[in-house]
Design an enzyme around this catalytic site. Structure first.
Site, PDB file in Angstrom:
ATOM      1  N   SER A 111       0.777  -1.240   0.000  1.00 24.95           N
ATOM      2  CA  SER A 111       0.000   0.000   0.000  1.00 24.95           C
ATOM      3  C   SER A 111       0.814   1.299   0.000  1.00 24.95           C
ATOM      4  O   SER A 111       0.251   2.378  -0.101  1.00 24.95           O
ATOM      5  CB  SER A 111      -0.953   0.020   1.202  1.00 24.95           C
ATOM      6  OG  SER A 111      -0.237   0.010   2.410  1.00 24.95           O
ATOM      7  N   LYS A 115      -5.320   4.513   8.782  1.00 30.89           N
ATOM      8  CA  LYS A 115      -4.285   5.329   8.142  1.00 30.89           C
ATOM      9  C   LYS A 115      -4.630   6.819   8.186  1.00 30.89           C
ATOM     10  O   LYS A 115      -3.745   7.664   8.307  1.00 30.89           O
ATOM     11  CB  LYS A 115      -4.053   4.850   6.710  1.00 30.89           C
ATOM     12  CG  LYS A 115      -3.346   3.502   6.676  1.00 30.89           C
ATOM     13  CD  LYS A 115      -3.103   2.979   5.273  1.00 30.89           C
ATOM     14  CE  LYS A 115      -2.368   1.653   5.348  1.00 30.89           C
ATOM     15  NZ  LYS A 115      -2.146   1.040   4.023  1.00 30.89           N
TER      16      LYS A 115
END
Length: 402
Positions: A290, A335
């Protein structure tokens, strides 16, 4: 990143609550019939039935409390995702540049292009206590996910670590390729067959280790190009493939399968890149794909004149393909909280994650949705200039979560 606790207070509370029932003063009529001058306080003997009932209540209370403790400690088949640390791709780690380029001119940078991480508790070989799962359900910073939604059944922790390391390595290579594609710089791609599926239509025609050279008369230059060419083939149609097999040229005619995800040869393809310069990325104990988009932005900023961020602290996440497509990731809510805790005011999110973003954006964090590396670069440059930032696309105008 792991823990469990024991609630002994529940047992103490149950015992104290029932102990008051052991004392009472009789109000029977016989006690009231004695003359006032000779009356004396007394404690009547408790009837056997009442004593049995009180003891039963105490025992039941203790058992209920014990059951709660056992349930609290019971293993649960879930994993907990929580915000992890942010790493500035333009900064340093352990005193050395996180992203180092050699063989190409580099330029000074300022600000930050933060990649985000997610801590995971639980997983193969580790079962969380039910109490920890319940606590994380309540905590808006964390997410509770069924273990099978994150890890393949039967996976071991060793296999997971190996897979995460491989995904991180591949994402770094794809990031370099995407950055060079964005900057119109040339590099070479080699596609090698790394195995065949059990019912592959290519079985007996293509072999493990074959290097794909042409599809029809078209030279194969990238995986995305191969997919594009395959999707042109109609149902029942076949394709001629030219391969290099141990230094010799071979050809094979394959009738691919048509699936929901596209036209498939039934082979696993490994991409190997040959770049005109070297990019070294230093990042320990972090796995997965990611960070690809933020690596690519960091590379672009490092090898182009002028600080792309304009000194701003910008965070983001997203997988990256060599041709610059930004893909979805897991743990995006964690996140976003990690970006805020790291001091970022801007967050670049994959468009395909927008449903998870809407309504969960921390206060004072502006989210910009992106589909490609070009979108992400444009957003960073707009933030740096301070112009037209209101025009940057967002996932939702929903209320931010605190």
């Amino acid at each position: 990143m792991e823990g469990a606790g024991e609630d002994k207070g529940a047992v103490a509370l149950a015992t104290a609550g029932t102990s008051k029932g052991l004392e009472f003063v009789s109000n029977r009529p016989e006690a009231d019939s004695a003359p006032p001058s000779s009356a004396a306080p007394f404690r009547a003997a408790r009837p056997p039935r009442a004593r049995r009932k009180s003891v039963l209540m105490v025992v039941c209370g203790i058992l209920a409390a014990a059951l709660l403790v056992v349930m609290y400690e019971m293993p649960a088949p879930y994993v907990i995702e929580l915000p992890g640390p942010a790493f500035n791709t333009l900064g340093k780690t352990h005193g050395k540049k996180l992203l180092e380029v050699s063989g190409h001119k580099t330029y000074p940078t300022t600000g930050a292009l933060d990649m985000l991480t997610v801590g995971v508790e639980g997983g193969p070989g580790t079962r969380l206590a039910l109490g920890d799962v319940v606590q994380s359900w309540i905590d808006p910073h964390n997410s509770v996910v069924p273990e099978e939604a994150v890890y393949a059944p039967g996976s071991t922790s060793k296999q997971v670590k190996r897979q995460n390391a491989a995904e991180m390595s591949n994402s770094q290579q794809s990031a370099v390729a995407a950055a060079l594609t964005n900057l119109d710089k040339k590099y070479k791609t080699t596609l090698t067959i790394g195995g065949l599926s059990p019912d592959s239509p290519s079985r007996g025609k293509l072999k493990d280790g074959d290097v794909l050279k042409r599809i029809g008369d078209t030279p194969i230059k990238s995986l995305s190009q191969l997919k594009t060419e395959l999707n042109k083939i109609g149902k029942g149609g076949s394709v001629r493939l030219a391969v290099d097999r141990h230094g010799s040229s071979h050809s094979a005619t394959v009738t691919p399968e048509h699936t929901k995800s596209g036209v498939q040869l039934g082979v696993f393809v490994n991409q190997k890149f040959t770049f005109p310069f070297t990019v070294k990325i230093r990042l320990q104990n972090v796995g997965g794909p990611s960070a690809g988009m933020m690596f690519a932005l960091g590379i672009i900023d490092t090898i182009t004149p002028g600080p792309m961020t304009g000194g701003h602290k910008i965070a983001g996440t997203g997988t990256i393909s060599p041709d610059g497509q930004v893909g979805p990731i897991g743990g995006i809510r964690q996140k976003m909280f990690g970006a805020k805790h790291g001091g970022a005011n801007w967050f670049l999110a994959p468009k395909s994650n927008c449903e998870e973003v809407a309504g969960h954006v921390p206060s004072d964090l502006r989210v910009v949705k992106v589909s490609t590396l070009s979108d992400a670069r444009h957003a960073v440059e707009a933030i740096a200039s301070g112009k037209n930032t209101d025009a940057l696309p967002s996932c939702s105008s929903g209320k931010p979560s605190q």
